[in-house]
Write a protein that holds these residues in place. Structure first.
Motif, short mmCIF file in Angstrom:
data_model
loop_
_atom_site.label_atom_id
_atom_site.label_comp_id
_atom_site.label_asym_id
_atom_site.label_seq_id
_atom_site.Cartn_x
_atom_site.Cartn_y
_atom_site.Cartn_z
N THR A 5 -0.05 5.46 5.65
CA THR A 5 -0.03 4.01 5.78
C THR A 5 0.24 3.42 4.41
O THR A 5 0.29 4.14 3.40
CB THR A 5 -1.38 3.50 6.30
N GLU A 6 0.40 2.13 4.33
CA GLU A 6 0.58 1.48 3.03
C GLU A 6 -0.63 1.72 2.13
O GLU A 6 -0.48 2.00 0.94
CB GLU A 6 0.82 -0.02 3.21
N ILE A 37 -1.19 8.25 9.40
CA ILE A 37 -0.79 8.04 10.79
C ILE A 37 -0.46 9.40 11.35
O ILE A 37 0.47 10.08 10.89
CB ILE A 37 0.42 7.10 10.89
#
Length: 307
Positions: free
Chosen positions: A59-60, A50
Motif C-alpha cells: 500500500t502507499e 495487499i
C-alpha cells in the motif's frame, strides 16, 4: 510483540515477492511470517500489504514504511555478524551462489576443506545459471563469469579459465577438421544459451589483436554446459568448453582440441580464443563481512589463476 522480527518478516516478504518466500529467508513458516506482519500492521494502525492469491503489493503506507526500515534489517544483520566474528572464528550462515559448471567442477571439491577450517560456519551452496539476486535470495557471495556481471555489484576477479573448442575423434573423422574459425560455418556447432538473458554465448576469437566472431549456424542449443559436454563426447558436433571441463577427456583421447597454436605453422598462431573470467561478487562493500572475506581469500589461495 517482537517488533524487529515482525519488521524483518515484512521486509523479507517484499524483497522475496511473497510472504512464503520471505518466510523461507527467515527460516520460519509462512503462517508465522503472516502473523508477524499482521501484528505489525495492527501496531501501526494501517495496512502495509495487499495480499492476493498470485501477487503481493505494498500500500502507499507500506511503501513509505519499507523505505524507512529496509536498511535497518540489513544493518542489524551486519552488526550481528561483525560482533560474533570479532569474538572468534567466522560463524553463522554463509550462502554462496555459483554457476552450475563452476560449482560442480571447481567450487564443490573445495568446500569440505573450507568447512573443516571454519567449523562454526553453516554453508549453503546455490548452483544456478540464472541471475541470482543477492537480496531476495539472501546470497552472501556469488561466483560469476564476466558475462553474468550486473551493474551495482562489487566484484573481485578470482580466476581465469582458458576455453577450448573441441570435438570427438569420430565426429572429426566424419565431418573433417576445421583449420580456421571461418571453417565452422560448415560444421555442427553445439552452443550454450545463457539462462540469464536468453542470449547465445558468443564464440569469439582474436586475430592480430582484433576480436571477431565467425558466422556460425548452431546445430544444437542447450542451456546446460555439462549437457553440451556430454553431447560433444558422443560425437554430436563441435562445442566451446572451459578447460577445467574438457581437459580430462582431451587427455584420454575422447575429445580433440581445435585451433591449437603450432610453432611450426605460421597460420595456426594467428587465432586464439578468449578465456572466461570468474569473479566473486557482493551486493555492496558492506556485505564483505569477515566470513565472506575468509571464503573469498580461501578460493583465491586454492584456485589457480589460470584453471
Amino acid at each position: 510483540m517482537d517488533t524487529l522480527r515482525s519488521i524483518e518478516s515484512f521486509v523479507k516478504a517484499v524483497q522475496a515477492g511473497s510472504i512464503a518466500a520471505g518466510a523461507r529467508l527467515q527460516g520460519i513458516t509462512a503462517a508465522a511470517a503472516s502473523q508477524n506482519i499482521q501484528r505489525l500492521e495492527k501496531s501501526l494502525g494501517t495496512r502495509l500489504l495487499i495480499r492476493t492469491t498470485r501477487n503481493l503489493a505494498m500500500t502507499e503506507s507500506g511503501e513509505l514504511y519499507y523505505a524507512e526500515v529496509e536498511h535497518l534489517i540489513a544493518g542489524l544483520a551486519r552488526a550481528q555478524s561483525a560482533v560474533t566474528e570479532f569474538h572468534g572464528q567466522p560463524q553463522g550462515r554463509l550462502r554462496v551462489g555459483a554457476s552450475v559448471a563452476f560449482g560442480r567442477h571447481i567450487l564443490m571439491p573445495l568446500i569440505p576443506q573450507f568447512a573443516r577450517n571454519f567449523p562454526k560456519l553453516s554453508i549453503e551452496v546455490v548452483l544456478s545459471d540464472r541471475s541470482l539476486d543477492h537480496i531476495t535470495e539472501d546470497i552472501d557471495v556469488s561466483i560469476r563469469f564476466k558475462e553474468q556481471l550486473e551493474p551495482g555489484l562489487v566484484a573481485r576477479k578470482i580466476a581465469i579459465a582458458p576455453v577450448v573448442y573441441c570435438a570427438s575423434p569420430g565426429y572429426l573423422q566424419r565431418k573433417g577438421v576445421p583449420e580456421t574459425p571461418e571453417d565452422l560455418t560448415t560444421h555442427d556447432c553445439l552452443m550454450f544459451r545463457m539462462p540469464v538473458d536468453g542470449r547465445l554465448f558468443s564464440w569469439t576469437f582474436v586475430r592480430n589483436g582484433i576480436r571477431y566472431e565467425p558466422e556460425i549456424k548452431p546445430g544444437i542449443i542447450c542451456n546446460d554446459i555439462d549437457s553440451l559436454h556430454r553431447l560433444v563426447v558422443e560425437g554430436a558436433g563441435i562445442t566451446r568448453l572451459a578447460t577445467f571441463i574438457a581437459n580430462q577427456d582431451i587427455q584420454r583421447g575422447a575429445l580433440i582440441a581445435l585451433f591449437q597454436p603450432d610453432p611450426a605453422s605460421m597460420n595456426a598462431i594467428q587465432s586464439d580464443t578468449v578465456p572466461l573470467e570468474f569473479y566473486a561478487c557482493f551486493r555492496d562493500k558492506h556485505a564483505i563481512t569477515n566470513k565472506v572475506r575468509a571464503f573469498v581469500d580461501y578460493l583465491v589461495s586454492e584456485i589457480p589463476q589460470a584453471l
